[in-house]
Design an enzyme around this catalytic site. Structure first.
Site, PDB file in Angstrom:
ATOM      1  N   GLU A 172       0.825  -1.230   0.000  1.00  0.00           N
ATOM      2  CA  GLU A 172       0.000   0.000   0.000  1.00  0.00           C
ATOM      3  C   GLU A 172       0.849   1.267   0.000  1.00  0.00           C
ATOM      4  O   GLU A 172       0.653   2.163   0.835  1.00  0.00           O
ATOM      5  CB  GLU A 172      -0.957  -0.006   1.203  1.00  0.00           C
ATOM      6  CG  GLU A 172      -2.025  -1.064   1.097  1.00  0.00           C
ATOM      7  CD  GLU A 172      -3.130  -0.959   2.147  1.00  0.00           C
ATOM      8  OE1 GLU A 172      -3.002  -0.178   3.114  1.00  0.00           O
ATOM      9  OE2 GLU A 172      -4.136  -1.675   1.999  1.00  0.00           O
ATOM     10  N   GLU A 291      -5.542  -8.256  -0.448  1.00  0.00           N
ATOM     11  CA  GLU A 291      -6.237  -7.983   0.819  1.00  0.00           C
ATOM     12  C   GLU A 291      -7.692  -7.700   0.513  1.00  0.00           C
ATOM     13  O   GLU A 291      -8.000  -6.762  -0.233  1.00  0.00           O
ATOM     14  CB  GLU A 291      -5.640  -6.770   1.550  1.00  0.00           C
ATOM     15  CG  GLU A 291      -4.326  -7.057   2.220  1.00  0.00           C
ATOM     16  CD  GLU A 291      -3.815  -5.886   3.064  1.00  0.00           C
ATOM     17  OE1 GLU A 291      -4.631  -5.169   3.675  1.00  0.00           O
ATOM     18  OE2 GLU A 291      -2.589  -5.700   3.095  1.00  0.00           O
TER      19      GLU A 291
HETATM   20  O1  AHR Z   1      -5.187  -5.913   6.977  1.00  0.00           O
HETATM   21  C1  AHR Z   1      -5.091  -4.771   7.776  1.00  0.00           C
HETATM   22  C2  AHR Z   1      -4.372  -3.623   7.082  1.00  0.00           C
HETATM   23  O2  AHR Z   1      -5.146  -3.146   6.042  1.00  0.00           O
HETATM   24  C3  AHR Z   1      -3.050  -3.964   6.418  1.00  0.00           C
HETATM   25  O3  AHR Z   1      -1.986  -3.916   7.293  1.00  0.00           O
HETATM   26  C4  AHR Z   1      -2.921  -2.884   5.387  1.00  0.00           C
HETATM   27  O4  AHR Z   1      -2.187  -3.296   4.273  1.00  0.00           O
HETATM   28  C5  AHR Z   1      -4.345  -2.509   5.066  1.00  0.00           C
HETATM   29  O5  AHR Z   1      -4.550  -1.143   5.116  1.00  0.00           O
END
Ligand code: AHR
Length: 502
Positions: A172, A291
């Site tokens: 990210e 994610e």
């Molecule tokens: O999964 C929780 C968080 O969400 C992770 O650390 C990050 O990559 C995202 O913002």
């Protein structure tokens, strides 16, 4: 409500990459400590890993697990987690304002992954660090021996390289919250140079470059265009993330969000094609949706608690307790990935244990399945094979994110080896059952059908340690073979797996 669905043997989307059912473990809250690792727990193996958790991960059948972050990785020194445990430093983790004991590092995670039957997908730190730390880590993990870092791995007890194939170039990096956040141009340059160095070591590795953290980022989708323009020849995947929220408790709007997910995938697929075209390239870059999940139940509380606490080690954090409504959402999200499996090759549920996770544990106590364990489990076990382009005719509703959201959300997968056709169906209609006529064309005779239903009358119903099976799948005899197809009625707000034997 009537729904006509047709599956035709010739209308296919793609062979699904099994890594579509990937997962994610970050050094965050109790994901690692008292999640997968708890020395002294009655179920702990000699290496401190919880066997009860390994058994649940094996049951989930997730083929790959992304590690060690997440936001955590952007200030992580991988070298802190190697060597004798008693000499490892405790560090302040700037992402989650906690202390990291480093009692679990790459050796421990690799041992756990092997026991759990998952491949590792590793992320390098391109936030506080860069190319040099990344190339050393890759050498430590993947080189057989005869160099400084590989010999150190051997000295630390692991003779064979782990041979990790899939690597994330940071996490990210478009997010201002990220340690070492960069502009698209800065990150694109760094990611490209890091990728070149990693490829110089082994050009067979698969590399994932960071796309947007979500599709409401101000920089989306220009971020992807700039980053891909800088890295296109060196990377294999661009990573996307999305979390689903229902703060206003509006189920119809919540369940429409996968339409936004679908558009996000479509847009980035278009950006990939644009960059490919502008470079006159033959190379394909695909999407790693590494994610995704529902995440809102505890989010505001957590943000407040984090601001106030004093660097605790492995605190309760992001421990969303999922409900039946989330089962429907997870079902629709996975269906979207199946329908987009030509471009989404990897996807990781975030996360795996305790932290916005399908598996929960109690320190010193039980481990159990959250509600969302079940749709993930059914798709991961039975959603492998060739994704089908279904023809769906069903009523729809208007929402904030799309004008026509089909009440029936359905995806189909043909497994030629097993001789099965498997459909995953969510009835997004909260009032009417769906009378589904499923036409099956050119697959040969239908021999039988099974129907697994997940239904609860209370959308807020949860699974707890005391009542771990409150929301769980059950077999029905509702589906019947009718001519060349299947007929069944599914209740309002329900999740179904329909498995047809050919
Ligand atoms: O999964 C929780 C968080 O969400 C992770 O650390 C990050 O990559 C995202 O913002």
């Amino acid at each position: 409500m009537e729904a006509r669905v047709t599956a035709h043997a010739r209308y296919t989307i793609a062979d699904i990459d099994k890594r579509l059912y990937g997962s994610f473990l970050e050094h965050l809250g109790r994901a690692v400590y008292t999640g997968i690792y708890e020395p002294g727990h009655p179920e702990a193996l000699p290496n401190g890993m919880r066997k009860d958790v390994i058994d649940l991960v094996r049951e989930l059948d997730t083929p790959i697990c992304r590690y060690p972050g997440g936001n955590f990785v952007s200030a992580y020194n991988w070298e802190d987690g190697i060597g004798p445990k008693e000499s490892r430093p405790t560090r302040l983790d700037l992402a989650w304002r906690t202390s990291e004991s480093n009692q679990v590092g790459i050796h421990e995670f690799a041992e756990w992954a092997e026991a759990a039957g998952v491949d590792m997908m590793l992320a390098v730190n391109l936030g506080s660090r860069g190319l040099d730390a990344a190339r050393n880590f890759v050498e430590y993990v993947n080189h057989p021996g005869g160099s400084q870092w590989s010999d150190l791995r051997r000295k630390n007890g692991r003779a064979d390289p782990w041979d990790v194939k899939l690597w994330c170039l940071g996490n990210e990096m478009d997010g201002p919250w990220q340690v070492g956040h960069k502009s698209a141009a800065e990150y694109g340059h760094l990611a490209n140079e890091t990728a070149k160095a990693i490829r110089a070591f082994d050009d067979k590795l698969e590399l994932v470059v960071c796309g947007s953290s979500h599709s409401d980022m101000a920089t989306y989708p220009q971020w992807e265009a700039t980053v891909l323009d800088a890295t296109y020849d060196q990377v294999d995947y661009i990573s996307l993330h999305m979390y689903f929220e229902n703060y206003e408790k509006k189920t119809a709007e919540f369940l429409a969000l996968p339409e936004k997910l679908d558009r996000y995938i479509g847009t980035i697929s278009g950006v990939i094609d644009f960059v490919k075209g502008s470079k006159r390239s033959k190379r394909d870059v695909k999407i790693s949706f590494d994610e995704w999940n529902v995440w809102y139940h505890e989010r505001k509380n957590d943000a407040k608690r984090m601001r106030e606490w004093d660097w605790p080690h492995a605190p309760v954090l992001l421990e969303d307790i999922y409900n039946f409504e989330d089962v429907l959402q997870v079902g629709c999200i996975i269906n979207t990935f199946i329908r987009r499996s030509d471009v989404v090759r990897v996807a990781c549920i975030a996360q795996l244990v305790n932290v916005i996770a399908p598996i929960m544990t109690e320190p010193g106590g039980a481990a159990w399945r959250q509600t969302i364990f079940h749709p993930f489990h059914l798709a991961s076990r039975h959603g492998r094979g060739t994704a089908l382009r279904l023809d769906v005719d069903c009523a729809s509703y208007a929402s904030n994110v799309a004008d026509a959201v089909s009440y029936l959300d359905i995806a189909g997968v043909h497994d030629g080896d097993a001789g099965t056709l498997t459909f995953f169906a969510v009835n997004r209609n909260g009032v009417e059952p769906a009378n589904i006529k499923l036409g099956i064309e050119r697959f040969g005779p239908v021999k039988g059908v099974e129907h697994i239903l997940i239904k609860h009358d209370d959308l807020e119903a949860r699974n707890t340690k005391e009542n771990p099976d409150n929301v769980s799948p059950r077999k029905t005899t509702d589906a019947v073979v009718e001519g060349d197809g299947i007929s069944l009625t599914v209740p309002p707000y329900s999740y179904s797996m329909i498995r047809v034997h050919l």
